[in-house]
Design an enzyme around this catalytic site. Structure first.
Site, short mmCIF file in Angstrom:
data_model
loop_
_atom_site.label_atom_id
_atom_site.label_comp_id
_atom_site.label_asym_id
_atom_site.label_seq_id
_atom_site.Cartn_x
_atom_site.Cartn_y
_atom_site.Cartn_z
N TYR A 93 18.07 13.06 -13.16
CA TYR A 93 19.33 12.93 -12.42
C TYR A 93 20.02 11.42 -12.45
CZ TYR A 93 23.14 12.50 -8.99
OH TYR A 93 24.52 12.57 -8.61
N GLY A 120 34.16 21.35 -3.11
CA GLY A 120 33.59 19.77 -2.90
C GLY A 120 34.81 18.78 -3.34
N ILE A 121 34.03 17.75 -4.04
CA ILE A 121 35.01 16.61 -4.53
C ILE A 121 36.03 16.92 -5.54
CG2 ILE A 121 35.19 14.33 -5.74
CD1 ILE A 121 32.45 14.04 -4.68
N GLY A 122 35.66 18.00 -6.51
CA GLY A 122 36.57 18.59 -7.39
C GLY A 122 37.90 19.49 -6.90
N ASN A 170 36.16 24.00 -8.10
CA ASN A 170 36.04 25.27 -7.23
C ASN A 170 35.60 24.92 -5.82
OD1 ASN A 170 33.54 25.42 -8.74
ND2 ASN A 170 33.03 26.58 -7.00
N SER A 198 27.75 7.88 -10.57
CA SER A 198 26.99 7.83 -9.06
C SER A 198 26.27 6.63 -9.17
CB SER A 198 25.90 8.85 -8.98
OG SER A 198 25.01 8.81 -7.77
#
Length: 330
Positions: free
Chosen positions: A204, A54-56, A52, A179
């Site tokens: 993270y 950003g990158i996606g 929904n 990442s």
């Protein structure tokens, strides 16, 4: 004419112009590798988690431009539906669907997978894109530390539940967005769920390391099936991922730090390029177990090559999700 040239050479005009051009060139350079090959994805089915924003969203948008059928799998259905309408408006591709998927809920993941299989008999590419970053200590609905739960456990279950349709659709692909933070990560085998202690940054990094260990282990388990699995680093991208990071919500960051680092950040469109490359490049049809950055292979940290830890993580993930799949018996 001389007066005009003199004005252009005035330090008040010349130096700001030089600085401006320099910033523009730096920003352009920092966008990294771009996937420019022409492909036709008509008839192929894709799932993009966290699509929904950003990158996606940019990944889904580019696949839609190329004719693919795209399922936007998101937690917030209002934003998901808006993204769906935006993509249809921009591409005129009507085969874009918004479906609810809360990766912090094993029940939601199972419902999504079951619903998808009722609607589609094939899945060409699964893009595990969604993620959370540097959250305060929070548990998922099933009791997992949120970053490990969403970034790894949720996608682990989703992927395994969709393996049958991916195999049936082979050649097919699984793309896992990890990442560079994995290089700072270690798998805390004695406290994987951060029950004894918690550091949001280390948690993270652990979740991003888990992405690569999972990708490499799954790639081995899927040898000979025609399903490939690859992971990637999208770059340092200007997205909403830092929304849970208290430091980035301060006025210092908003009004001073972020404008200073802006030239060094990728746009979401540029951040999506390696995901698009891993999902679509015809030359990667048989490439599996590889980590990419800027649309090319990149070495991973030594911790990501530890097969023993990879098998441990798989076993724990299987236990936590209650899975017993054919892949787990290999």
């Amino acid at each position: 004419m001389c007066t005009f040239i003199d004005c252009l050479l005035s330090p008040l005009i010349l130096w700001p112009a030089i600085i401006g051009v320099g910033i523009y060139l730096l920003k352009d350079y920092m966008q990294g590798g771009q996937f420019k090959k022409v492909t036709d994805e008509t008839g192929k089915v894709f799932i993009v988690t966290g699509a929904n924003t950003g990158i996606g969203k940019e990944t889904a948008l580019e696949i839609a431009r190329r004719g693919g059928t795209v399922y936007l799998a998101c937690r917030d259905m209002n934003r998901c539906e808006k993204a769906r309408k935006d993509i249809i408006k921009e591409t005129n591709n009507q085969n874009i669907f918004s479906r609810e998927l809360d990766l912090s809920s094993l029940e939601s993941i199972r419902e999504f997978a079951a619903g998808f299989k009722k609607e589609q008999s094939r899945l060409d590419v699964l893009i595990n894109n969604a993620g959370v970053m540097r959250c305060p200590k929070t548990l998922t609905k099933d009791g997992f530390e949120l970053q490990l739960g969403v970034n790894h456990i949720g996608h682990f279950l989703l992927t395994n539940l969709l393996l049958d349709v991916l195999k049936k659709s082979a050649p097919s692909r699984i793309v896992v967005v990890s990442s560079l933070a994995h290089t700072r990560g270690t798998m805390n085998v004695d406290d994987l769920n951060s029950e004894k202690s918690y550091d949001e940054g280390l948690a993270y990094s652990q979740s991003k390391l888990a992405n690569i260990l999972f990708s490499r282990e799954l790639a081995k388990r899927l040898e000979g099936t025609g399903v490939t699995v690859n992971s990637l680093h999208p770059g340092v991208v200007d997205t909403e991922l830092t929304r849970n990071w208290a430091f980035f919500q301060t006025n210092f960051v908003k009004f001073f730090f972020k404008p200073m680092i802006w030239p060094l950040l990728k746009t979401p469109k540029s951040g999506a390029q390696t995901s698009i490359y891993a999902a679509l490049d015809p030359e990667l049809k048989e490439v599996t177990g590889v980590y990419f950055s800027d649309c090319k292979p990149k070495a991973v940290a030594p911790a990501a090559l530890d097969d023993k830890v990879g098998k441990f993580l798989w076993a724990e993930s299987e236990k936590w999700t209650g899975l017993a799949t054919p892949a787990s018996k290999n």
